[in-house]
Design a protein around this motif. Structure first.
Motif, PDB file in Angstrom:
ATOM      1  N   THR A  38       0.860  -1.189   0.000  1.00 57.23           N
ATOM      2  CA  THR A  38       0.000   0.000   0.000  1.00 57.23           C
ATOM      3  C   THR A  38       0.887   1.227   0.000  1.00 57.23           C
ATOM      4  O   THR A  38       2.030   1.189   0.454  1.00 57.23           O
ATOM      5  CB  THR A  38      -0.945   0.048   1.220  1.00 57.23           C
ATOM      6  N   TRP A  39       0.373   2.326  -0.501  1.00 56.14           N
ATOM      7  CA  TRP A  39       1.148   3.565  -0.562  1.00 56.14           C
ATOM      8  C   TRP A  39       0.204   4.730  -0.780  1.00 56.14           C
ATOM      9  O   TRP A  39      -0.945   4.561  -1.168  1.00 56.14           O
ATOM     10  CB  TRP A  39       2.189   3.506  -1.686  1.00 56.14           C
ATOM     11  N   ASN A  40       0.718   5.913  -0.528  1.00 54.58           N
ATOM     12  CA  ASN A  40       0.018   7.161  -0.791  1.00 54.58           C
ATOM     13  C   ASN A  40       0.995   8.043  -1.538  1.00 54.58           C
ATOM     14  O   ASN A  40       2.031   8.397  -1.000  1.00 54.58           O
ATOM     15  CB  ASN A  40      -0.419   7.813   0.523  1.00 54.58           C
ATOM     16  N   GLY A  41       0.705   8.372  -2.748  1.00 51.12           N
ATOM     17  CA  GLY A  41       1.661   9.116  -3.563  1.00 51.12           C
ATOM     18  C   GLY A  41       2.268   8.182  -4.583  1.00 51.12           C
ATOM     19  O   GLY A  41       1.558   7.593  -5.378  1.00 51.12           O
ATOM     20  N   HIS A  42       3.568   8.019  -4.521  1.00 53.38           N
ATOM     21  CA  HIS A  42       4.251   7.163  -5.489  1.00 53.38           C
ATOM     22  C   HIS A  42       5.195   6.214  -4.766  1.00 53.38           C
ATOM     23  O   HIS A  42       5.807   6.576  -3.774  1.00 53.38           O
ATOM     24  CB  HIS A  42       5.027   8.010  -6.505  1.00 53.38           C
ATOM     25  N   ILE A  43       5.364   5.013  -5.269  1.00 51.38           N
ATOM     26  CA  ILE A  43       6.248   4.019  -4.667  1.00 51.38           C
ATOM     27  C   ILE A  43       7.701   4.423  -4.916  1.00 51.38           C
ATOM     28  O   ILE A  43       8.126   4.565  -6.056  1.00 51.38           O
ATOM     29  CB  ILE A  43       5.999   2.624  -5.270  1.00 51.38           C
ATOM     30  N   SER A  44       8.447   4.646  -3.833  1.00 53.75           N
ATOM     31  CA  SER A  44       9.875   4.984  -3.894  1.00 53.75           C
ATOM     32  C   SER A  44      10.550   4.440  -2.642  1.00 53.75           C
ATOM     33  O   SER A  44       9.917   4.309  -1.606  1.00 53.75           O
ATOM     34  CB  SER A  44      10.082   6.496  -3.954  1.00 53.75           C
ATOM     35  N   LEU A  45      11.874   4.183  -2.729  1.00 52.20           N
ATOM     36  CA  LEU A  45      12.558   3.556  -1.601  1.00 52.20           C
ATOM     37  C   LEU A  45      14.064   3.746  -1.687  1.00 52.20           C
ATOM     38  O   LEU A  45      14.641   3.714  -2.771  1.00 52.20           O
ATOM     39  CB  LEU A  45      12.249   2.048  -1.606  1.00 52.20           C
ATOM     40  N   ARG A  46      14.689   3.919  -0.510  1.00 55.77           N
ATOM     41  CA  ARG A  46      16.138   3.801  -0.317  1.00 55.77           C
ATOM     42  C   ARG A  46      16.330   2.862   0.867  1.00 55.77           C
ATOM     43  O   ARG A  46      15.580   2.934   1.835  1.00 55.77           O
ATOM     44  CB  ARG A  46      16.779   5.156  -0.004  1.00 55.77           C
ATOM     45  N   MET A  47      17.344   1.991   0.811  1.00 59.96           N
ATOM     46  CA  MET A  47      17.508   1.025   1.899  1.00 59.96           C
ATOM     47  C   MET A  47      18.913   0.451   1.966  1.00 59.96           C
ATOM     48  O   MET A  47      19.705   0.582   1.047  1.00 59.96           O
ATOM     49  CB  MET A  47      16.482  -0.092   1.764  1.00 59.96           C
ATOM     50  N   GLU A  48      19.201  -0.178   3.102  1.00 56.85           N
ATOM     51  CA  GLU A  48      20.427  -0.949   3.330  1.00 56.85           C
ATOM     52  C   GLU A  48      20.039  -2.198   4.092  1.00 56.85           C
ATOM     53  O   GLU A  48      19.140  -2.174   4.937  1.00 56.85           O
ATOM     54  CB  GLU A  48      21.444  -0.157   4.148  1.00 56.85           C
ATOM     55  N   GLY A  84      20.619  14.603 -12.729  1.00 54.04           N
ATOM     56  CA  GLY A  84      19.343  14.211 -13.325  1.00 54.04           C
ATOM     57  C   GLY A  84      18.675  13.024 -12.669  1.00 54.04           C
ATOM     58  O   GLY A  84      17.508  12.739 -12.932  1.00 54.04           O
ATOM     59  N   ARG A  85      19.411  12.306 -11.813  1.00 57.70           N
ATOM     60  CA  ARG A  85      18.845  11.148 -11.117  1.00 57.70           C
ATOM     61  C   ARG A  85      18.063  11.608  -9.900  1.00 57.70           C
ATOM     62  O   ARG A  85      18.470  12.528  -9.202  1.00 57.70           O
ATOM     63  CB  ARG A  85      19.956  10.188 -10.697  1.00 57.70           C
ATOM     64  N   THR A  86      16.936  10.955  -9.649  1.00 51.88           N
ATOM     65  CA  THR A  86      16.114  11.298  -8.494  1.00 51.88           C
ATOM     66  C   THR A  86      16.683  10.649  -7.233  1.00 51.88           C
ATOM     67  O   THR A  86      17.569   9.805  -7.309  1.00 51.88           O
ATOM     68  CB  THR A  86      14.665  10.820  -8.694  1.00 51.88           C
ATOM     69  N   GLY A  87      16.141  11.015  -6.083  1.00 53.56           N
ATOM     70  CA  GLY A  87      16.678  10.579  -4.808  1.00 53.56           C
ATOM     71  C   GLY A  87      16.174   9.260  -4.285  1.00 53.56           C
ATOM     72  O   GLY A  87      16.162   9.042  -3.070  1.00 53.56           O
ATOM     73  N   PHE A 107      21.226   7.802  -0.573  1.00 54.38           N
ATOM     74  CA  PHE A 107      21.445   8.292  -1.928  1.00 54.38           C
ATOM     75  C   PHE A 107      20.769   9.651  -2.081  1.00 54.38           C
ATOM     76  O   PHE A 107      19.662   9.865  -1.590  1.00 54.38           O
ATOM     77  CB  PHE A 107      20.859   7.318  -2.959  1.00 54.38           C
ATOM     78  N   THR A 108      21.434  10.590  -2.747  1.00 58.30           N
ATOM     79  CA  THR A 108      20.855  11.906  -2.984  1.00 58.30           C
ATOM     80  C   THR A 108      20.740  12.163  -4.484  1.00 58.30           C
ATOM     81  O   THR A 108      21.545  11.673  -5.277  1.00 58.30           O
ATOM     82  CB  THR A 108      21.692  13.030  -2.342  1.00 58.30           C
TER      83      THR A 108
END
Length: 176
Positions: free
Chosen positions: A47-57, A108-111, A103-104
């Motif tokens: 489930t999500w609100n907005g758009h699916i995005s992720l950073r992880m370790e 041109g790449r998104t975060g 990651f930042t």
């Protein structure tokens, strides 16, 4: 182990739900109650609100280890981009290489990694290239994204481990 069939991680016979970050900058870390022995780890948004995005370790060790665990290489780049696969990406600027903790956005790449469609068939998978002991995970939202976001994902491993994960960016609570 084929990187195709996954099962749920459970604690006390229940799928484990973890609390997550409340904004896009803070990192949230969780140790697993039992180590996972896996070649593959997959995160699947539910489930999500907005758009699916992720950073992880992911944390653990590549060989027999007792208490000698460390990050497994998402942030450092020791996990190569070829080891990170996804069901989709918004475009080449939202790819799996952006899923690295802290990651930042640049050049041109998104975060973060972001999916093209928002549906239940989206996932991010790490191939460790061999049996790996995984003992924890840290997550973040998408760097510089300003719309509130909740993401409930399932973290899976090859032997049957799934974690529902809900995470948020600005000012909304999350669980995963």
């Amino acid at each position: 182990m084929d990187g195709v069939v996954f099962q749920a991680y459970k604690e006390q016979n229940q799928i484990k739900v973890f609390s997550g970050n409340t904004n896009k900058f803070l990192m949230v870390h969780h140790d697993f109650s039992s180590p996972i022995l896996a070649r593959y780890i997959r995160i699947q948004p539910k489930t999500w609100n907005g758009h699916i995005s992720l950073r992880m370790e992911l944390f653990g060790c590549y060989k027999d280890c007792a208490n000698d665990t460390k990050d497994l290489g998402m942030r450092s780049g020791n996990i190569q981009v070829s080891q990170i696969t996804t069901s989709s990406q918004w475009d080449s600027n939202h790819g799996p290489n952006n899923a690295r903790l802290f990651f930042t956005a640049r050049n041109g790449r998104t975060g973060a990694w972001s999916t093209r469609p928002n549906n239940l068939n989206q996932w991010l998978q790490v191939d460790f290239k061999g049996q790996t002991v995984v003992v924890g995970i840290s997550t973040q939202g998408r760097c510089w994204f300003t719309v509130g976001h909740n993401l409930h994902v399932v973290l899976q491993h090859q032997r049957g481990i799934i974690f529902p994960l809900q995470k948020c960016w600005p000012s909304q609570g999350i669980q995963w």
